[in-house]
Enzyme design. Structure first.
Site, PDB file in Angstrom:
ATOM      1  N   SER A 195       0.840  -1.196   0.000  1.00 16.71           N
ATOM      2  CA  SER A 195       0.000   0.000   0.000  1.00 16.71           C
ATOM      3  C   SER A 195       0.880   1.252   0.000  1.00 16.71           C
ATOM      4  O   SER A 195       1.651   1.458  -0.921  1.00 16.71           O
ATOM      5  CB  SER A 195      -0.964  -0.046   1.196  1.00 16.71           C
ATOM      6  OG  SER A 195      -1.984   0.916   1.058  1.00 16.71           O
ATOM      7  N   ASP A 234     -10.139  -4.681  -4.500  1.00 17.47           N
ATOM      8  CA  ASP A 234      -9.540  -3.737  -3.541  1.00 17.47           C
ATOM      9  C   ASP A 234     -10.348  -2.444  -3.521  1.00 17.47           C
ATOM     10  O   ASP A 234     -10.419  -1.747  -4.530  1.00 17.47           O
ATOM     11  CB  ASP A 234      -8.096  -3.461  -3.966  1.00 17.47           C
ATOM     12  CG  ASP A 234      -7.317  -2.615  -2.977  1.00 17.47           C
ATOM     13  OD1 ASP A 234      -7.947  -1.907  -2.168  1.00 17.47           O
ATOM     14  OD2 ASP A 234      -6.081  -2.666  -3.022  1.00 17.47           O
ATOM     15  N   HIS A 237      -7.796  -5.421  -0.336  1.00 19.83           N
ATOM     16  CA  HIS A 237      -6.641  -4.535  -0.230  1.00 19.83           C
ATOM     17  C   HIS A 237      -5.501  -5.176   0.545  1.00 19.83           C
ATOM     18  O   HIS A 237      -4.335  -5.009   0.198  1.00 19.83           O
ATOM     19  CB  HIS A 237      -7.052  -3.217   0.432  1.00 19.83           C
ATOM     20  CG  HIS A 237      -5.930  -2.232   0.540  1.00 19.83           C
ATOM     21  ND1 HIS A 237      -5.276  -1.730  -0.568  1.00 19.83           N
ATOM     22  CD2 HIS A 237      -5.317  -1.667   1.621  1.00 19.83           C
ATOM     23  CE1 HIS A 237      -4.326  -0.890  -0.183  1.00 19.83           C
ATOM     24  NE2 HIS A 237      -4.324  -0.850   1.130  1.00 19.83           N
TER      25      HIS A 237
END
Length: 250
Positions: free
Chosen positions: A103, A200, A230
């Site tokens: 991320s 996601d 995610h």
């Protein structure tokens, strides 16, 4: 299984918490996500893999995250977290590195690779949230959030993962300084593997694909896990992550 935590002293007195697995190189470096920490599922799974396979591995918490010191709201910016990542690379590692970024950590891994091209041998990125402050977060701030930012400099953003958390005007403005998606290719030429969930809700797969297409290097593989979320922390996702790290690190 967990390693003893140690701390890296920063010039302003803050302390960055880190854990290391001793082993052969190239060393694997974990860069976690926004408001995540180094004892999360993926980071811990990589620590267990490293210990079992004799691979060198280091993970750490940015300022205001996990076991590190620092006020997330007052000091948390992309500039500061990039500095934390570079301090870990410069002071706690030697030789070629495999950067594994999740991320926001995917963005910081890219920034680190641009800043230290001679150190980074390859990269594995999980749902890389490059430019997220400007391209993903700012456009979704509701009118009341914009009003809070204008009036107070901070907005408490609701979260699907826990309590609301602060988003500051400083974070948003600073993040725009570090945008890497634009007219020019991203100057990273090392092998890169990107794992992205098709379901996601935080980083759309097209956003991650844009990064894959923008990277200057040719050895880039984009893997779409159609039903992946995610976090990509299911057993099958962890297996894909370890396989990707093993591939590029070999």
């Amino acid at each position: 299984m967990s390693q003893e935590v140690d701390f890296l002293q920063r010039p302003d007195g803050e302390q960055i918490a880190w854990r290391r697995v001793a082993g052969a190189g190239p060393m694997v470096v974990w860069l976690g996500g926004f408001r995540s920490d180094m004892i999360g599922t993926k980071a811990q799974a990589l620590a267990e893999w490293a210990a079992a396979s004799g691979r060198g591995y280091i993970r750490f918490d940015y300022l205001g995250h996990g076991e590190s010191s620092g006020d997330f709201q007052a000091k948390g910016t992309i500039t500061r977290w990039r500095e934390d990542a570079l301090a870990v690379l410069d002071e706690l590692t030697q030789g070629p590195l495999v950067l594994v970024g999740s991320s926001m950590g995917g963005w910081l891994a890219c920034l680190a690779a641009v800043a230290r091209p001679e150190r980074v041998a390859c990269m594995v990125l999980i749902a890389p949230a490059v430019d997220f402050t400007e391209k993903l977060m700012a456009p979704e701030i509701p009118p009341e959030g914009l009003a809070d930012l204008e009036r107070d400099g901070v907005w408490m953003r609701p979260s699907d993962y826990g309590d609301p958390y602060p988003i500051t005007r400083t974070l948003l403005e600073d993040g725009a300084r570090w945008s890497i998606l634009g007219a020019e290719p991203v100057p990273i030429v090392v092998p890169v593997r990107i794992l992205q969930g098709g379901a996601d809700p935080d980083v759309p797969w097209r956003h991650a694909l844009e990064l894959a297409q923008a990277l200057k290097g040719e050895d880039v593989v984009f893997s779409l896990i159609k039903d992946g979320d995610h976090r990509l922390s299911r057993p099958q996702d962890i297996a894909r992550l370890i396989a990707a790290v093993e591939e590029v690190a070999s």
